[in-house]
Motif scaffolding. Structure first.
Motif, PDB file in Angstrom:
ATOM      1  N   ALA A 220       1.361  -0.835  -0.005  1.00  0.00           N
ATOM      2  CA  ALA A 220       0.373  -0.236  -0.158  1.00  0.00           C
ATOM      3  C   ALA A 220       0.524   1.492   0.273  1.00  0.00           C
ATOM      4  CB  ALA A 220      -0.964  -0.072   1.578  1.00  0.00           C
ATOM      5  N   GLY A 221       2.215   1.112   0.105  1.00  0.00           N
ATOM      6  CA  GLY A 221       2.850   1.929  -0.305  1.00  0.00           C
ATOM      7  C   GLY A 221       3.424   2.923   1.323  1.00  0.00           C
ATOM      8  N   ILE A 222       3.211   2.002   2.407  1.00  0.00           N
ATOM      9  CA  ILE A 222       3.484   1.548   3.407  1.00  0.00           C
ATOM     10  C   ILE A 222       5.065   2.169   3.822  1.00  0.00           C
ATOM     11  CG2 ILE A 222       3.325   2.096   6.110  1.00  0.00           C
ATOM     12  CD1 ILE A 222       0.759   1.797   5.670  1.00  0.00           C
ATOM     13  N   ARG A 223       5.802   2.892   3.946  1.00  0.00           N
ATOM     14  CA  ARG A 223       7.666   2.168   4.703  1.00  0.00           C
ATOM     15  C   ARG A 223       7.519   1.645   6.312  1.00  0.00           C
ATOM     16  NH1 ARG A 223      10.799   7.594   2.855  1.00  0.00           N
ATOM     17  NH2 ARG A 223      12.972   6.479   2.815  1.00  0.00           N
ATOM     18  N   ALA A 224       7.359  -0.013   5.980  1.00  0.00           N
ATOM     19  CA  ALA A 224       7.315  -0.288   6.916  1.00  0.00           C
ATOM     20  C   ALA A 224       7.769  -0.518   7.893  1.00  0.00           C
ATOM     21  CB  ALA A 224       6.955  -1.572   6.799  1.00  0.00           C
ATOM     22  N   ASN A 225       9.206  -0.577   7.190  1.00  0.00           N
ATOM     23  CA  ASN A 225      10.885  -0.504   8.386  1.00  0.00           C
ATOM     24  C   ASN A 225      10.633   0.550   8.685  1.00  0.00           C
ATOM     25  OD1 ASN A 225      11.488  -3.211   7.954  1.00  0.00           O
ATOM     26  ND2 ASN A 225      12.716  -3.076   5.936  1.00  0.00           N
ATOM     27  N   ARG A 226      11.016   1.855   7.731  1.00  0.00           N
ATOM     28  CA  ARG A 226      10.905   3.337   9.008  1.00  0.00           C
ATOM     29  C   ARG A 226      10.446   3.560   9.716  1.00  0.00           C
ATOM     30  NH1 ARG A 226      10.128   9.411   5.756  1.00  0.00           N
ATOM     31  NH2 ARG A 226       7.931   8.649   6.625  1.00  0.00           N
ATOM     32  N   VAL A 227       8.712   3.062   9.641  1.00  0.00           N
ATOM     33  CA  VAL A 227       7.740   2.980  10.449  1.00  0.00           C
ATOM     34  C   VAL A 227       8.286   2.220  12.152  1.00  0.00           C
ATOM     35  CG1 VAL A 227       5.643   2.001  11.447  1.00  0.00           C
ATOM     36  CG2 VAL A 227       5.542   3.204   9.436  1.00  0.00           C
ATOM     37  N   LYS A 228       8.492   1.451  11.718  1.00  0.00           N
ATOM     38  CA  LYS A 228       9.122   0.543  13.218  1.00  0.00           C
ATOM     39  C   LYS A 228      10.885   1.114  13.826  1.00  0.00           C
ATOM     40  CE  LYS A 228       7.627  -4.201  11.334  1.00  0.00           C
ATOM     41  NZ  LYS A 228       7.770  -5.675  11.650  1.00  0.00           N
ATOM     42  N   VAL A 229      11.115   1.275  12.651  1.00  0.00           N
ATOM     43  CA  VAL A 229      12.498   1.715  13.305  1.00  0.00           C
ATOM     44  C   VAL A 229      12.004   3.332  14.240  1.00  0.00           C
ATOM     45  CG1 VAL A 229      14.266   3.090  13.070  1.00  0.00           C
ATOM     46  CG2 VAL A 229      13.612   1.397  11.316  1.00  0.00           C
ATOM     47  N   LEU A 230      11.390   3.822  14.012  1.00  0.00           N
ATOM     48  CA  LEU A 230      10.534   5.546  14.127  1.00  0.00           C
ATOM     49  C   LEU A 230       9.955   5.171  15.697  1.00  0.00           C
ATOM     50  CD1 LEU A 230       9.535   7.465  11.935  1.00  0.00           C
ATOM     51  CD2 LEU A 230      10.986   8.146  13.039  1.00  0.00           C
ATOM     52  N   CYS A 231       9.235   3.876  15.881  1.00  0.00           N
ATOM     53  CA  CYS A 231       8.294   3.140  17.004  1.00  0.00           C
ATOM     54  C   CYS A 231       9.671   2.643  18.474  1.00  0.00           C
ATOM     55  CB  CYS A 231       8.136   2.120  16.866  1.00  0.00           C
ATOM     56  SG  CYS A 231       6.146   2.529  15.874  1.00  0.00           S
ATOM     57  N   PHE A 232      10.955   2.458  17.497  1.00  0.00           N
ATOM     58  CA  PHE A 232      12.141   2.464  18.730  1.00  0.00           C
ATOM     59  C   PHE A 232      12.309   3.413  19.608  1.00  0.00           C
ATOM     60  CE2 PHE A 232      12.315  -2.286  16.555  1.00  0.00           C
ATOM     61  CZ  PHE A 232      12.119  -2.771  17.749  1.00  0.00           C
ATOM     62  N   CYS A 233      12.801   4.241  18.147  1.00  0.00           N
ATOM     63  CA  CYS A 233      13.468   6.072  18.929  1.00  0.00           C
ATOM     64  C   CYS A 233      12.330   6.257  19.348  1.00  0.00           C
ATOM     65  CB  CYS A 233      13.501   6.938  17.609  1.00  0.00           C
ATOM     66  SG  CYS A 233      14.344   5.802  15.705  1.00  0.00           S
ATOM     67  N   LEU A 234      11.116   6.430  19.163  1.00  0.00           N
ATOM     68  CA  LEU A 234       9.638   7.133  20.347  1.00  0.00           C
ATOM     69  C   LEU A 234      10.355   6.417  21.275  1.00  0.00           C
ATOM     70  CD1 LEU A 234       6.939   7.725  18.227  1.00  0.00           C
ATOM     71  CD2 LEU A 234       8.741   9.363  18.436  1.00  0.00           C
ATOM     72  N   THR A 235      10.563   4.810  21.552  1.00  0.00           N
ATOM     73  CA  THR A 235      10.439   4.061  23.310  1.00  0.00           C
ATOM     74  C   THR A 235      11.916   4.579  23.829  1.00  0.00           C
ATOM     75  OG1 THR A 235       9.320   2.857  22.105  1.00  0.00           O
ATOM     76  CG2 THR A 235      10.778   2.163  23.832  1.00  0.00           C
ATOM     77  N   GLY A 236      13.156   4.865  22.990  1.00  0.00           N
ATOM     78  CA  GLY A 236      13.610   4.883  23.550  1.00  0.00           C
ATOM     79  C   GLY A 236      14.101   6.601  24.199  1.00  0.00           C
ATOM     80  N   ALA A 237      13.354   7.573  23.564  1.00  0.00           N
ATOM     81  CA  ALA A 237      13.669   8.919  23.616  1.00  0.00           C
ATOM     82  C   ALA A 237      12.490   8.710  25.209  1.00  0.00           C
ATOM     83  CB  ALA A 237      12.800  10.120  23.254  1.00  0.00           C
ATOM     84  N   LEU A 238      11.432   8.265  25.142  1.00  0.00           N
ATOM     85  CA  LEU A 238      10.461   7.900  26.574  1.00  0.00           C
ATOM     86  C   LEU A 238      11.081   7.610  27.556  1.00  0.00           C
ATOM     87  CD1 LEU A 238       7.057   7.199  25.231  1.00  0.00           C
ATOM     88  CD2 LEU A 238       7.744   9.030  25.594  1.00  0.00           C
ATOM     89  N   CYS A 239      11.503   6.762  27.766  1.00  0.00           N
ATOM     90  CA  CYS A 239      12.766   5.910  28.263  1.00  0.00           C
ATOM     91  C   CYS A 239      13.850   7.332  28.460  1.00  0.00           C
ATOM     92  CB  CYS A 239      13.699   5.070  28.146  1.00  0.00           C
ATOM     93  SG  CYS A 239      13.038   3.046  27.436  1.00  0.00           S
ATOM     94  N   GLY A 240      14.002   8.290  28.255  1.00  0.00           N
ATOM     95  CA  GLY A 240      14.918   9.244  28.400  1.00  0.00           C
ATOM     96  C   GLY A 240      14.447  10.115  29.415  1.00  0.00           C
ATOM     97  N   LEU A 241      13.298  10.725  28.653  1.00  0.00           N
ATOM     98  CA  LEU A 241      11.888  11.341  29.769  1.00  0.00           C
ATOM     99  C   LEU A 241      12.240  10.939  30.815  1.00  0.00           C
ATOM    100  CD1 LEU A 241      10.394  14.001  29.917  1.00  0.00           C
ATOM    101  CD2 LEU A 241       7.882  12.029  28.504  1.00  0.00           C
ATOM    102  N   ALA A 242      12.009   9.710  31.258  1.00  0.00           N
ATOM    103  CA  ALA A 242      11.096   8.863  32.643  1.00  0.00           C
ATOM    104  C   ALA A 242      12.513   9.216  33.372  1.00  0.00           C
ATOM    105  CB  ALA A 242      11.349   7.563  32.003  1.00  0.00           C
ATOM    106  N   ALA A 243      13.642   9.131  32.445  1.00  0.00           N
ATOM    107  CA  ALA A 243      15.449   9.280  33.884  1.00  0.00           C
ATOM    108  C   ALA A 243      15.274  10.206  33.709  1.00  0.00           C
ATOM    109  CB  ALA A 243      16.211   8.850  32.656  1.00  0.00           C
TER     110      ALA A 243
END
Length: 336
Positions: A220-243
């Motif tokens: 359908a034209g979705i860049r699925a790998n980029r979506v997954k990478v961004l999800c990992f990045c956002l999770t890491g950023a939220l770990c930083g916020l929690a820290a």
């Protein structure tokens, strides 16, 4: 006439339940009911549960689970998992404390550092998962050990004291609204923002599509790998916020912070209705899941139960939630 009345009453009840399910979704409705039942049980049978001090304490205790669980929700809905969140949380807490004391950085600069560093850790893990086709379970399991090792090496296994200003402490660890802890308010803001993103934006749709059927999403034209990478990045950023919040609250960081924390986070997400196979889940459900876990742990503490049973309860919650989700999925497939 009686039959007609019963039929009308039944229809009204079904309509009421149906409207609730439309508001929360099938999975969220189920965990909402579970949350209410557990709350009522604790209110009736657990002494000192209904005190305002205890309820505010429960809200504060689940704040860090809720914040990091929001990122985990994105990853799980996208069809992956991150077992390293506890170690990320611990390492970034240590880095936050070092940035304040050893490197004399202002709090806002140190906060930006750990959030960006967390996103960078997520970027590396996401790229290894998507580019090299290594299962995220394996990648983040290795990351869990590596990051914990770095935290211990950086501190020689000793806690690190941090010089937090009054303003920083007030922002991260004080009371934001009345007696409501700042961490709870931060959790509410994070969950509202990410809940809106997941349910109302194209990126949120792409996450669901990627986790539901990656091949169809790519077609359908979705860049699925980029979506997954961004999800990992956002999770890491939220770990930083929690820290950032943890160090501002306690004024110190321990390299063992977050040890086993990934279990609590995964429990909240799975109990909240997210499917480990991807494509199903919500931030609202994860909030209810965190509440269920928090209420059970709090009740065990108030009842004087051995603290080791908390781990047993967490593991049992994960298993029960997976079994329920499996039964729901099987039933829905049979009804199609």
């Amino acid at each position: 006439m009686t039959d007609i009345i019963h039929a009308v009453d039944s229809r009204d009840r079904d309509a009421g339940a149906g409207s609730m399910r439309r508001v929360f979704g099938a999975h969220e409705f189920g965990v909402l009911v579970a949350t209410v039942v557990i709350f009522l049980y604790c209110a009736l049978f657990v002494n000192n549960f209904l005190t305002s001090e205890n309820l505010l304490s429960v809200a504060q205790q689940i704040a860090f689970i809720g914040i990091i669980g929001t990122g985990m929700t994105l990853v799980v809905v996208a069809g992956e998992i991150d077992l390293s969140v506890g170690s990320q949380y611990g390492l970034l807490s240590v880095v936050m404390a070092y940035a304040l004391t050893e490197w004399s950085m202002p709090a806002y600069e140190a906060a930006a550092l750990v959030i960006v560093l967390g996103a960078g850790i997520g970027l590396v893990q996401g790229l290894v998962t998507t580019v090299f086709k290594v299962p995220s379970f394996v990648v983040t399991l290795a990351g869990m050990a590596i990051l914990r090792g770095f935290a211990l090496l950086l501190t020689s296994g000793q806690p690190v004291m941090a010089t937090a200003s009054k303003q920083y402490h007030s922002l991260a660890g004080g009371n934001a609204i009345g007696s409501l802890a700042a961490q709870t308010v931060w959790m509410g803001g994070v969950m509202l923002a990410f809940g809106w993103m997941l349910s109302r934006t194209k990126f949120g749709y792409d996450i669901y599509a990627t986790g539901g059927n990656m091949k169809a999403a790519v077609d359908a034209g979705i860049r699925a790998n980029r979506v997954k990478v961004l999800c990992f990045c956002l999770t890491g950023a939220l770990c930083g916020l929690a820290a950032f919040l943890l160090v501002g609250w306690l004024g110190s960081a321990n390299p063992l912070t977050g040890n086993g924390f990934e279990l609590s986070v995964i429990a909240a997400v799975v109990v909240g209705g997210a499917s480990l196979s991807g494509g199903v889940g919500s931030v609202t459900g994860s909030l209810f899941g965190a509440l269920v876990a928090g209420l059970i742990v709090n009740a065990l503490v108030l009842l004087g139960v051995d603290g080791n049973w908390q781990q047993v309860a967490t593991g049992g919650l994960i298993l029960a939630a997976v079994l329920v989700n499996r039964l729901v999925a099987t039933r829905q497939a049979a009804m199609r």
